[in-house]
Design an enzyme around this catalytic site. Sequence first.
Site, short mmCIF file in Angstrom:
data_model
loop_
_atom_site.label_atom_id
_atom_site.label_comp_id
_atom_site.label_asym_id
_atom_site.label_seq_id
_atom_site.Cartn_x
_atom_site.Cartn_y
_atom_site.Cartn_z
N HIS A 130 1.18 -1.30 0.03
CA HIS A 130 0.09 0.34 0.30
C HIS A 130 0.96 1.59 -0.27
CE1 HIS A 130 -3.56 1.89 1.11
NE2 HIS A 130 -2.93 3.36 1.70
N GLU A 131 2.07 0.91 1.01
CA GLU A 131 2.74 2.36 1.25
C GLU A 131 3.83 2.70 -0.38
OE1 GLU A 131 1.75 4.51 2.96
OE2 GLU A 131 0.85 3.13 4.60
N HIS A 134 1.49 4.15 -2.61
CA HIS A 134 0.99 5.33 -2.46
C HIS A 134 3.04 6.30 -3.53
CE1 HIS A 134 -2.22 6.11 -0.81
NE2 HIS A 134 -2.03 5.85 0.37
N HIS A 140 -5.83 6.60 -2.86
CA HIS A 140 -6.75 5.56 -2.25
C HIS A 140 -8.27 4.51 -3.59
CE1 HIS A 140 -5.46 6.53 2.01
NE2 HIS A 140 -4.09 5.52 1.41
N CYS A 146 -8.22 -4.75 -2.75
CA CYS A 146 -7.48 -3.86 -3.06
C CYS A 146 -6.82 -3.74 -2.66
CB CYS A 146 -7.42 -3.32 -4.47
SG CYS A 146 -6.44 -2.01 -5.29
N CYS A 165 -5.38 -4.62 -7.22
CA CYS A 165 -7.09 -4.56 -8.26
C CYS A 165 -6.18 -3.98 -9.69
CB CYS A 165 -7.91 -3.78 -8.29
SG CYS A 165 -7.56 -2.08 -8.06
N CYS A 168 -5.70 -0.20 -10.95
CA CYS A 168 -4.45 0.11 -10.06
C CYS A 168 -3.46 -0.52 -10.45
CB CYS A 168 -4.86 -0.58 -8.54
SG CYS A 168 -5.69 0.92 -7.81
ZN ZN Z 1 -2.86 4.99 1.86
ZN ZN Z 2 -6.93 -0.82 -7.02
#
Ligand code: ZN
Ligand code: ZN
Length: 175
Positions: A130-131, A134, A140, A146, A165, A168
Amino acid sequence: MKKLQLLPVGNPDPRLLEWLRQSLADKFRVRAEILADTLDPTFAVHTERQQFHSSEIIAAVQPHINRDTWRLLAITERDLYIPILTFVFGEAQMGGPCGVVSAHRLRQEFYGLSPNSEILQERLRKEAVHEIGHTLDLTHCDDYQCAMAPSHAVEWIDLKDSGLCSSCRARVRVS
Ligand SMILES: [Zn+2]
Ligand SMILES: [Zn+2]
């Protein structure tokens, strides 16, 4: 070839760190290394909260960027916060190159449950992806499965996948 670099902040479990390194190397298909440097996060502690300001840690990891850096992810077991929230699992610079993740609230023990290293590893991998997402400019995602879905509790993390997903994924070249 540039590398994904993991920077230990305040003595995280070395086995957990090595597992994460291997796992992220596979996931992003990059070389990944654990830096020999470490960062003592004492400067970022908020003594009343007994928590560490994640934005200050991100600022302090900048000097560790070097010519081999693709992305630099700080890994800690300290409890992170930003002033407007009670806690954060991590934080990152949009568009990169740095982020930080904490295992502190990913451990079952934090919730009074028995330790479970597999659950801890999965949660940490999801939050690391996740990080890093970014830092690759991903915002988000509305797909709750996802890795880029926002998580404000471990239950939400557990619903997620460690991958991105299709929409993304289309925005970055990641497996
Ligand atoms: Zn975040
Ligand atoms: Zn996604």
